[in-house]
Write an enzyme that holds these catalytic residues in place. Structure first.
Site, PDB file in Angstrom:
ATOM      1  N   TYR A  19       7.216  20.484  35.820  1.00 54.47           N
ATOM      2  CA  TYR A  19       6.589  21.355  36.376  1.00 54.47           C
ATOM      3  C   TYR A  19       6.047  21.047  37.713  1.00 54.47           C
ATOM      4  O   TYR A  19       6.511  20.374  38.277  1.00 54.47           O
ATOM      5  CB  TYR A  19       5.192  21.089  35.489  1.00 54.47           C
ATOM      6  CG  TYR A  19       4.528  22.290  34.704  1.00 54.47           C
ATOM      7  CD1 TYR A  19       5.187  23.115  33.813  1.00 54.47           C
ATOM      8  CD2 TYR A  19       3.187  22.669  35.306  1.00 54.47           C
ATOM      9  CE1 TYR A  19       4.804  24.430  33.323  1.00 54.47           C
ATOM     10  CE2 TYR A  19       2.742  23.792  34.613  1.00 54.47           C
ATOM     11  CZ  TYR A  19       3.467  24.520  33.734  1.00 54.47           C
ATOM     12  OH  TYR A  19       3.056  25.921  33.153  1.00 54.47           O
ATOM     13  N   GLY A  31       3.896  27.595  29.251  1.00 54.10           N
ATOM     14  CA  GLY A  31       3.283  28.448  30.235  1.00 54.10           C
ATOM     15  C   GLY A  31       2.125  29.170  29.858  1.00 54.10           C
ATOM     16  O   GLY A  31       1.696  29.445  30.532  1.00 54.10           O
ATOM     17  N   HIS A  55       6.814  30.364  28.595  1.00 52.09           N
ATOM     18  CA  HIS A  55       8.052  30.751  29.493  1.00 52.09           C
ATOM     19  C   HIS A  55       9.304  31.278  28.581  1.00 52.09           C
ATOM     20  O   HIS A  55       9.401  30.854  27.563  1.00 52.09           O
ATOM     21  CB  HIS A  55       8.405  29.838  30.402  1.00 52.09           C
ATOM     22  CG  HIS A  55       9.100  30.284  31.840  1.00 52.09           C
ATOM     23  ND1 HIS A  55      10.403  31.168  31.591  1.00 52.09           N
ATOM     24  CD2 HIS A  55       8.805  30.375  33.002  1.00 52.09           C
ATOM     25  CE1 HIS A  55      10.712  31.288  32.838  1.00 52.09           C
ATOM     26  NE2 HIS A  55       9.930  30.897  33.646  1.00 52.09           N
TER      27      HIS A  55
END
Ligand code: YXS
Length: 257
Positions: A136, A106, A62
């Site tokens: 998460y 991610g 991410h």
């Protein structure tokens, strides 16, 4: 930030933003989603998701600079990573993740959400919420749980350390570990094999397996309790410290509040 091509019903998406180590920013993810939509229009029967040949980092996960502060859920429904995972799972044809280099956060979930994983022996995989004090989300943890035995998922999530492809292959999490000199030929030989089979049967089986893999009951009480627990984390000093430490390129100091 990516390149994409179609050759004989096999679509290839190559992550190509080396400057930010292929971080899954909303722009890069948007381009991947657009490429998948084009593959659907062109009746692609198998897709390969890869990075440029010889990369050291397949994807750094991410885009940390896009994780929100101010009490917003960092992995809400519309988050780019969440959108990418859904698009890969809902894409009608199989997606083969071809991995060279290190895979982080991610991006690790993204690879685990693909249908088949082929990696070089040097590839590593790290699940990193605990590295940044990120809570998460439920479907994200389910991706890990569907890919790995719960003890391995917990080891990856609690240690946040890179794990070698060969170890994950021994546990059936990765389909094949193949030398870097052979991985392209091996991957595309499998893609061509898939393309020769019946696409309707394959796409229906992929959708059936997606539904079965997600078939978990959770009471509204439990869901609301989990969301409340996650809110405590993304409103914590630790979460803010995790993001600032990354941006300031220093090790975070977590105090459990
Ligand atoms: O300093 P500049 O501007 O050149 O930018 C640097 C890094 O800041 C940037 N970059 C990233 N930017 C946003 N998000 C990222 N995840 C990210 N990773 C890297 O890319 C430029 C080059 O990075 P640099 O100098 O560190 O490269 P390197 O080759 O020395 O090291 C590569 C890595 C991947 C080992 C290193 O960049 C790294 O540790 N990146 C963070 C890996 C990580 O923790 N990813 C998880 C992100 S959070 C996430 O995925 C989920 C929310 S969660 O954590 O919950 O799973």
């Amino acid at each position: 930030m990516i390149t994409s091509k179609i050759d004989a019903a096999v679509g290839t998406i190559t992550l190509n933003h080396e400057a930010k180590r292929n971080a899954l920013s909303h722009v890069l993810v948007g381009e991947v989603i657009e490429a998948l939509a084009a593959f659907t229009r062109e009746n692609v029967r198998c897709a390969v998701l890869r990075a440029a040949p010889g990369v050291k980092v397949w994807s750094a996960g991410h885009d940390v600079t896009e994780l929100p502060l101010g009490g917003l859920d960092p992995l809400g429904w519309r988050d780019p990573l969440r959108q990418l995972i859904r698009e890969l799972e809902n894409f009608s044809a199989p997606v083969i993740a071809m991995i060279e280099g290190s895979v982080w956060g991610g991006a690790c979930e993204t690879v685990f959400a693909c249908d088949i994983i082929i990696a070089t022996p040097e590839a590593t995989f790290a699940a990193t919420p605990a590295r940044h004090s990120v809570p998460y989300n439920v479907t994200g943890l389910l991706t890990f749980l569907n890919a790995a035995h719960i003890h391995i998922a917990k080891e990856m999530l609690f240690t946040a350390q890179p794990i070698a492809a060969s170890r994950l292959e021994r546990m059936g999490i990765i389909n094949h570990v193949t030398p870097a000199t052979e991985i392209e030929e091996f991957t595309y030989a499998m893609a061509r094999q898939i393309v020769q089979n019946a696409p309707l049967s394959i796409s229906v089986m992929k959708e059936q397996l997606r539904i079965l893999a997600g078939a978990h009951t959770m009471s509204p009480h439990d869901f609301e309790r989990i969301q409340g627990l996650r809110r405590v984390v993304y409103n914590s000093d630790d979460y803010s410290e995790g993001l600032h430490a990354f941006k300031e390129k220093r090790k975070p100091e977590f105090h459990g509040r």
